[in-house]
Design a protein around this motif. Structure first.
Motif, PDB file in Angstrom:
ATOM      1  N   LEU A   1      36.086  29.066  45.333  1.00  0.00           N
ATOM      2  CA  LEU A   1      36.018  30.194  44.403  1.00  0.00           C
ATOM      3  C   LEU A   1      36.334  29.744  42.972  1.00  0.00           C
ATOM      4  N   ARG A   2      37.338  28.864  42.837  1.00  0.00           N
ATOM      5  CA  ARG A   2      37.661  28.356  41.497  1.00  0.00           C
ATOM      6  C   ARG A   2      36.462  27.649  40.899  1.00  0.00           C
ATOM      7  N   GLN A   3      35.783  26.848  41.726  1.00  0.00           N
ATOM      8  CA  GLN A   3      34.598  26.122  41.253  1.00  0.00           C
ATOM      9  C   GLN A   3      33.502  27.081  40.811  1.00  0.00           C
ATOM     10  N   LEU A   4      33.248  28.093  41.660  1.00  0.00           N
ATOM     11  CA  LEU A   4      32.203  29.069  41.326  1.00  0.00           C
ATOM     12  C   LEU A   4      32.540  29.766  40.012  1.00  0.00           C
ATOM     13  N   ALA A   5      33.819  30.097  39.837  1.00  0.00           N
ATOM     14  CA  ALA A   5      34.222  30.810  38.622  1.00  0.00           C
ATOM     15  C   ALA A   5      34.047  29.929  37.389  1.00  0.00           C
ATOM     16  N   ASP A   6      34.245  28.620  37.547  1.00  0.00           N
ATOM     17  CA  ASP A   6      34.035  27.705  36.425  1.00  0.00           C
ATOM     18  C   ASP A   6      32.568  27.640  36.023  1.00  0.00           C
ATOM     19  N   GLN A   7      31.686  27.634  37.052  1.00  0.00           N
ATOM     20  CA  GLN A   7      30.256  27.484  36.772  1.00  0.00           C
ATOM     21  C   GLN A   7      29.614  28.765  36.289  1.00  0.00           C
ATOM     22  N   ASP A   8      30.116  29.897  36.779  1.00  0.00           N
ATOM     23  CA  ASP A   8      29.368  31.142  36.640  1.00  0.00           C
ATOM     24  C   ASP A   8      30.256  32.225  36.036  1.00  0.00           C
ATOM     25  N   LYS A   9      29.846  32.737  34.887  1.00  0.00           N
ATOM     26  CA  LYS A   9      30.624  33.770  34.187  1.00  0.00           C
ATOM     27  C   LYS A   9      30.679  35.085  34.967  1.00  0.00           C
ATOM     28  N   HIS A  10      29.729  35.250  35.899  1.00  0.00           N
ATOM     29  CA  HIS A  10      29.681  36.512  36.644  1.00  0.00           C
ATOM     30  C   HIS A  10      30.739  36.599  37.736  1.00  0.00           C
ATOM     31  N   VAL A  11      31.419  35.482  37.976  1.00  0.00           N
ATOM     32  CA  VAL A  11      32.338  35.449  39.118  1.00  0.00           C
ATOM     33  C   VAL A  11      33.768  35.788  38.716  1.00  0.00           C
ATOM     34  N   THR A  12      34.330  36.792  39.395  1.00  0.00           N
ATOM     35  CA  THR A  12      35.760  37.059  39.311  1.00  0.00           C
ATOM     36  C   THR A  12      36.330  36.764  40.680  1.00  0.00           C
ATOM     37  N   TYR A  13      37.456  36.103  40.749  1.00  0.00           N
ATOM     38  CA  TYR A  13      38.095  36.009  42.066  1.00  0.00           C
ATOM     39  C   TYR A  13      39.519  36.513  41.990  1.00  0.00           C
ATOM     40  N   LEU A  14      39.914  37.170  43.061  1.00  0.00           N
ATOM     41  CA  LEU A  14      41.279  37.678  43.194  1.00  0.00           C
ATOM     42  C   LEU A  14      41.849  37.010  44.431  1.00  0.00           C
ATOM     43  N   SER A  15      42.936  36.300  44.276  1.00  0.00           N
ATOM     44  CA  SER A  15      43.459  35.577  45.430  1.00  0.00           C
ATOM     45  C   SER A  15      44.803  36.166  45.847  1.00  0.00           C
ATOM     46  N   PHE A  16      44.858  36.661  47.085  1.00  0.00           N
ATOM     47  CA  PHE A  16      46.073  37.319  47.580  1.00  0.00           C
ATOM     48  C   PHE A  16      47.180  36.305  47.851  1.00  0.00           C
ATOM     49  N   SER A  17      48.416  36.801  47.836  1.00  0.00           N
ATOM     50  CA  SER A  17      49.569  35.940  48.109  1.00  0.00           C
ATOM     51  C   SER A  17      49.687  35.609  49.596  1.00  0.00           C
ATOM     52  N   ARG A  18      49.024  36.399  50.451  1.00  0.00           N
ATOM     53  CA  ARG A  18      48.966  36.111  51.887  1.00  0.00           C
ATOM     54  C   ARG A  18      47.795  36.894  52.464  1.00  0.00           C
ATOM     55  N   ASN A  19      47.601  36.827  53.766  1.00  0.00           N
ATOM     56  CA  ASN A  19      46.531  37.604  54.391  1.00  0.00           C
ATOM     57  C   ASN A  19      46.961  39.067  54.531  1.00  0.00           C
ATOM     58  N   PHE A  20      46.240  39.953  53.833  1.00  0.00           N
ATOM     59  CA  PHE A  20      46.563  41.382  53.899  1.00  0.00           C
ATOM     60  C   PHE A  20      45.561  42.151  54.750  1.00  0.00           C
ATOM     61  N   GLY A  21      44.497  41.497  55.182  1.00  0.00           N
ATOM     62  CA  GLY A  21      43.488  42.176  55.999  1.00  0.00           C
ATOM     63  C   GLY A  21      42.303  42.628  55.172  1.00  0.00           C
TER      64      GLY A  21
END
Ligand code: UDP
Ligand code: MG
Length: 314
Positions: A51-71
């Motif tokens: 996801l970090r890589q995609l966000a670097d390449q593509d301005k359209h990408v937002t990623y939200l990364s949770f602190s753990r698995n929330f479901g």
């Protein structure tokens, strides 16, 4: 027009690249402005790295990364809370929600007849027979005992207008069951059927028991009928016991029977004890849900993201 694509991801490192390239190809062909909101639901593999890589390449990408698995429910909610689009769609990362359907769905919404386009799978091919059987029974049961319509085979793959997304964000209950929430808020929905597609890579995150618990949660969240079953069962048994008592008294007066049948007495005591515990258990399920709900804990906690102005805790 801005289209937001919400993608919950949990251990999807193998499927993500396929999804990203295919979805991007389709969205570009539509020609509208778009944003991806990838939600990394505490993956233990390289999902976040991708996801970090995609966000670097593509301005359209937002990623939200949770602190753990929330479901998945929490992941979708995080997406809804942070989507800016006029149209918002939720898609699985494993290509079981074919991006190829998107142009058709957008066209349907553009006609203004509908507020959302939902999808359902026409068949359950590729699924084990026992699982399909339980799924069908679940939908029959919940539709009989709940006022909210919950469509059999409905997927979370759904394109919605802004108004509908705002309504979903307002539904801030902690115990989330999206299929029920979509039904509860209403809006005019067009149902699109398609053949079930197998996931492109990786494996399903839903074990049989996880699904079973999810089904029970769905019932408890969208129906109070189990509670009334418990109380009506109690009333019925009291009534039967009353009739039996009268019958026994009369028999004693007329025939003077000596005491007999302790075995059957024990059976009845155990049976009634079992039913009482069962009903207490049903009540307990509702009490437990209320307990969790009153704590007002956040649905998700975002530990890392590439955008500012993100709702990190909600
Ligand atoms: N998922 C998630 N959190 C979870 C489980 C699943 O975000 O705890 C995501 C998963 O990455 C996928 C989607 O939810 O994008 C559907 O999961 P899966 O394909 O395993 O379910 P299935 O299609 O077998 O019902
Ligand atoms: Mg899947």
């Amino acid at each position: 027009m801005l289209l937001s694509i919400i993608v919950p991801c949990y251990n999807e490192q193998d499927a993500l690249p396929f999804f990203y390239s295919e979805a991007t190809r389709i969205v570009r062909s539509i020609g509208c402005d778009y944003e991806y909101i990838f939600v990394n639901d505490g993956s233990k593999d390289g999902t976040l790295y991708i996801l970090r890589q995609l966000a670097d390449q593509d301005k359209h990408v937002t990623y939200l990364s949770f602190s753990r698995n929330f479901g998945k429910e929490a992941a979708m909610y995080a997406g809804f809370c942070n989507a800016n689009g006029d149209y918002v769609v939720v898609m699985d990362a494993d290509m079981q929600d074919p991006p190829a359907l998107l142009p058709r769905m957008i066209e349907l919404l553009d006609h203004k007849e509908y507020d959302s386009v939902a999808t359902r799978r026409a068949t359950r091919t590729g699924e084990s027979p026992i699982r399909s059987w339980f799924a069908r029974k679940f939908y029959q049961l919940i539709n009989r005992i709940s006022d909210t319509e919950i469509v059999d085979g409905a997927r979370d793959f759904r394109l919605m207008k802004r108004e509908m997304v705002d309504a979903i964000v307002e539904m801030s209950e902690y115990n989330r069951f999206s299929k029920g929430i979509f039904g509860w808020i209403g809006f005019r929905t067009y149902w699109l059927s398609y053949e079930n597609v197998e996931r492109v890579a990786g494996k399903t995150k839903w074990s049989f028991w996880k699904l079973f618990r999810y089904a029970i949660d769905g019932i408890i969240n969208f129906s109070q009928v189990p509670l009334s079953v418990a109380s009506w069962g109690g009333v019925l048994m009291t009534f039967v016991a009353f009739l039996l008592t009268i019958a026994i008294v009369i028999r004693r007066l007329i025939f003077g029977d000596p005491v007999a049948g302790w075995a059957s007495t024990i059976c009845i005591i155990i049976f009634i004890g079992g039913i009482q515990l069962f009903c207490l258990g049903i009540m307990g399920q509702y009490v437990a849900k209320t307990y969790i709900e009153t704590k007002h804990r956040p649905h998700f906690i975002i530990a890392e993201t590439n955008k500012r102005n993100v709702r990190k805790i909600q």
